[in-house]
Design an enzyme around this catalytic site. Structure first.
Site, PDB file in Angstrom:
ATOM      1  N   HIS A  85       0.856  -1.193   0.000  1.00  0.00           N
ATOM      2  CA  HIS A  85       0.000   0.000   0.000  1.00  0.00           C
ATOM      3  C   HIS A  85       0.880   1.227   0.000  1.00  0.00           C
ATOM      4  O   HIS A  85       1.812   1.335   0.793  1.00  0.00           O
ATOM      5  CB  HIS A  85      -0.923   0.027   1.225  1.00  0.00           C
ATOM      6  CG  HIS A  85      -1.812   1.225   1.219  1.00  0.00           C
ATOM      7  ND1 HIS A  85      -3.007   1.256   0.546  1.00  0.00           N
ATOM      8  CD2 HIS A  85      -1.645   2.455   1.755  1.00  0.00           C
ATOM      9  CE1 HIS A  85      -3.550   2.451   0.673  1.00  0.00           C
ATOM     10  NE2 HIS A  85      -2.738   3.201   1.405  1.00  0.00           N
ATOM     11  N   ASP A 164     -15.021   3.157   7.202  1.00  0.00           N
ATOM     12  CA  ASP A 164     -13.950   3.992   6.657  1.00  0.00           C
ATOM     13  C   ASP A 164     -14.394   4.693   5.380  1.00  0.00           C
ATOM     14  O   ASP A 164     -14.042   5.849   5.151  1.00  0.00           O
ATOM     15  CB  ASP A 164     -12.685   3.158   6.384  1.00  0.00           C
ATOM     16  CG  ASP A 164     -11.628   4.038   5.727  1.00  0.00           C
ATOM     17  OD1 ASP A 164     -11.158   4.975   6.395  1.00  0.00           O
ATOM     18  OD2 ASP A 164     -11.319   3.828   4.544  1.00  0.00           O
ATOM     19  N   ARG A 171     -14.017  13.158   5.845  1.00  0.00           N
ATOM     20  CA  ARG A 171     -12.733  13.832   6.151  1.00  0.00           C
ATOM     21  C   ARG A 171     -12.276  14.668   4.972  1.00  0.00           C
ATOM     22  O   ARG A 171     -11.698  15.740   5.137  1.00  0.00           O
ATOM     23  CB  ARG A 171     -11.672  12.782   6.502  1.00  0.00           C
ATOM     24  CG  ARG A 171     -11.887  12.166   7.875  1.00  0.00           C
ATOM     25  CD  ARG A 171     -11.041  10.918   8.052  1.00  0.00           C
ATOM     26  NE  ARG A 171      -9.635  11.149   7.813  1.00  0.00           N
ATOM     27  CZ  ARG A 171      -8.808  10.260   7.260  1.00  0.00           C
ATOM     28  NH1 ARG A 171      -9.247   9.068   6.887  1.00  0.00           N
ATOM     29  NH2 ARG A 171      -7.547  10.539   7.087  1.00  0.00           N
ATOM     30  N   SER A 186      -7.432   4.344   8.890  1.00  0.00           N
ATOM     31  CA  SER A 186      -8.160   4.210   7.629  1.00  0.00           C
ATOM     32  C   SER A 186      -7.480   3.181   6.726  1.00  0.00           C
ATOM     33  O   SER A 186      -8.111   2.235   6.228  1.00  0.00           O
ATOM     34  CB  SER A 186      -8.208   5.592   6.948  1.00  0.00           C
ATOM     35  OG  SER A 186      -8.561   5.487   5.605  1.00  0.00           O
ATOM     36  N   LYS A 190      -8.651  -1.240   6.165  1.00  0.00           N
ATOM     37  CA  LYS A 190      -8.941  -1.873   4.872  1.00  0.00           C
ATOM     38  C   LYS A 190      -7.972  -3.028   4.613  1.00  0.00           C
ATOM     39  O   LYS A 190      -8.355  -4.082   4.112  1.00  0.00           O
ATOM     40  CB  LYS A 190      -8.841  -0.838   3.744  1.00  0.00           C
ATOM     41  CG  LYS A 190     -10.021   0.117   3.738  1.00  0.00           C
ATOM     42  CD  LYS A 190      -9.854   1.243   2.756  1.00  0.00           C
ATOM     43  CE  LYS A 190      -8.874   2.273   3.235  1.00  0.00           C
ATOM     44  NZ  LYS A 190      -8.967   3.604   2.716  1.00  0.00           N
TER      45      LYS A 190
HETATM   46  N1  URA Z   1      -5.544   6.626   2.136  1.00  0.00           N
HETATM   47  C1  URA Z   1      -6.525   6.063   2.846  1.00  0.00           C
HETATM   48  O1  URA Z   1      -7.027   5.011   2.512  1.00  0.00           O
HETATM   49  N2  URA Z   1      -6.949   6.709   3.947  1.00  0.00           N
HETATM   50  C2  URA Z   1      -6.433   7.869   4.363  1.00  0.00           C
HETATM   51  O2  URA Z   1      -6.842   8.377   5.380  1.00  0.00           O
HETATM   52  C3  URA Z   1      -5.397   8.451   3.610  1.00  0.00           C
HETATM   53  C4  URA Z   1      -4.973   7.801   2.493  1.00  0.00           C
END
Ligand code: URA
Length: 425
Positions: A85, A164, A171, A186, A190
């Site tokens: 990621h 999220d 956000r 966040s 995931k």
């Molecule tokens: N990527 C995400 O999935 N969440 C965030 O808060 C920032 C970047």
């Protein structure tokens, strides 16, 4: 009867108090179900932004978001799974060559990805530049593709950490994105819900990243690594440079082109270096000690790429679309290119049509920027530094404005040794 009152929870965080496990579980559950409204969650997100959360609160917040939806399970594949990621940057197309490359070595790579918002591009937007390619797959299709070719890049389903999804959208419009507890929870909710055995985090540092300085990036990385390890996911992180764009192509179709160059054994040195370094991290985490550069040079990674694109309906031989309009930016002096600012290039590419300002906006497959020089290169006055591409000529002026001040030509430049700045585990 209601267990807690949202106003009490907001007040507690506003006044700098620690939230209990029960309060956090209740808040996330109530927000997911709509019992707490966006206005209350926005106030709480701002209180968290201003007063932070400690490690225990972040861990509980992450767990509550995981529990708001489904968890995927790849154990039936009978092979290790590894995922990567990135916190997002300009020209960051690493997922495209990386997923097929790692799959060559018998590791399954489920890359559940997103679309771009703002100046950082989204992996799905890039792949959608390939005619026919489909981002939305069912869980059965994901499993079948991981069995067949070992790599899948697709949209994360609505059932994965729905809390999220709601909170991230909120956000985005309440200036509460760039908070370490909120970003870490966040991303990791995931990734943990996705069920990968191991995870490599590419935490970007510099003007084109969320984290502008290395201390913040280190804190974000170590928070995410701890969340992953606590959840039983083998997690490590690299801090990598995002002061200037990665590679020489920025924009959806352009980044697909550059990824294919890397898969064919070529491509710019920084993209190749990061692809190989991330692949090595993923392979090590999966218990393999192969040298991933071999599969870039002998065509095996390209074979998996072609299969991966075809299985999702795409034509790997289709040329990328050409933009209707181009505009060259020339060097204004002789000297060394000392600055090519990632944020300026990212915003320019976005304004050309490669990105979107609101979620529902379409993106242009052909829009973006092709670079001909990188910091440290000697340039001559009048030489082409970059070409802007767009289907909408009116966008060129605004893109040029964002490049203003982002390009500098001077005398001295301290050479960057590597895009990888640090490793955190
Ligand atoms: N990527 C995400 O999935 N969440 C965030 O808060 C920032 C970047």
């Amino acid at each position: 009867m209601k267990k807690f009152d949202a106003v009490d929870i907001i007040r507690a965080k506003r006044d700098g108090q620690k939230l209990s496990r029960e309060e956090i579980d209740w808040t996330i559950d109530a927000y997911t179900k709509g019992a707490i409204g966006d206005e209350q969650m926005a106030a709480l997100a701002m209180a968290i932004f201003l007063n932070g959360m400690d490690r225990e609160e972040i861990s509980q917040w992450t767990t509550a978001m995981i529990n708001s939806g489904d968890r995927m399970d790849f154990s039936a594949l009978g092979k290790p799974t590894a995922d990567k990621h990135s916190t997002g940057g300009v020209g960051d197309k690493m997922t495209l060559p990386l997923a097929p490359l790692v799959a060559v070595y018998g590791v399954a790579v489920p890359q559940l990805s997103g679309r771009g918002l703002g100046h950082t591009g989204g992996t799905l937007d890039k792949l959608e530049a390939i005619p026919g390619w489909r981002a939305d797959l069912s869980n059965d299709e994901i499993m079948a593709q991981l069995r067949d070719c070992g790599a899948v890049i697709c949209a994360a389903g609505a059932g994965l950490a729905p809390a999220d999804k709601k909170l991230y959208a909120l956000r985005d419009v309440t200036a509460t994105v760039d908070s370490i507890p909120l970003i870490a929870s966040s991303i990791m909710s995931k990734k943990i819900a996705e069920g990968t055995d191991s995870l490599v985090l590419d935490v970007k540092v510099g003007s084109g990243a969320f984290m502008k300085d290395i201390d913040q990036a280190r804190e974000l990385a170590s928070t995410m690594v701890a969340l992953g390890l606590d959840a039983g996911v083998k997690t490590s992180a690299l801090l990598t440079d995002m002061s200037t764009p990665l590679g020489l192509k920025v924009g959806n179709g352009l980044e697909v082109e550059e990824s294919v160059e890397v898969l064919a054994g070529g491509g710019p040195a920084d993209v190749v270096e990061l692809t190989v370094t991330l692949a090595r991290e993923m392979l090590t985490a999966a218990g393999k000690d192969d040298d991933p550069s071999d599969a870039l040079n002998d065509g095996r990674a390209m074979d998996v790429w072609r299969q991966m694109i075809e299985e999702q309906g795409g034509d790997p031989d289709a040329p990328m679309p050409n933009a209707k309009h181009t505009h060259d930016v020339l060097a204004e002096a002789d000297g060394i290119l000392t600055e090519l600012d990632a944020l300026s290039v990212g915003v320019a590419s976005w304004r050309l049509g490669a990105g979107r300002a609101v979620k529902s906006e379409p993106v242009q497959a052909a829009a973006g920027i092709e670079l001909y020089a990188k910091p440290g290169d000697r340039v001559a006055k009048g030489q082409k530094l970059m070409t802007l591409h767009t289907d909408d000529e009116a966008r060129i002026e605004r893109a040029l404005q964002s490049l203003d001040g982002g390009i500098e030509i001077g005398g001295d430049y301290e050479t960057r040794e590597s895009v990888v700045l640090e490793r955190v585990e």
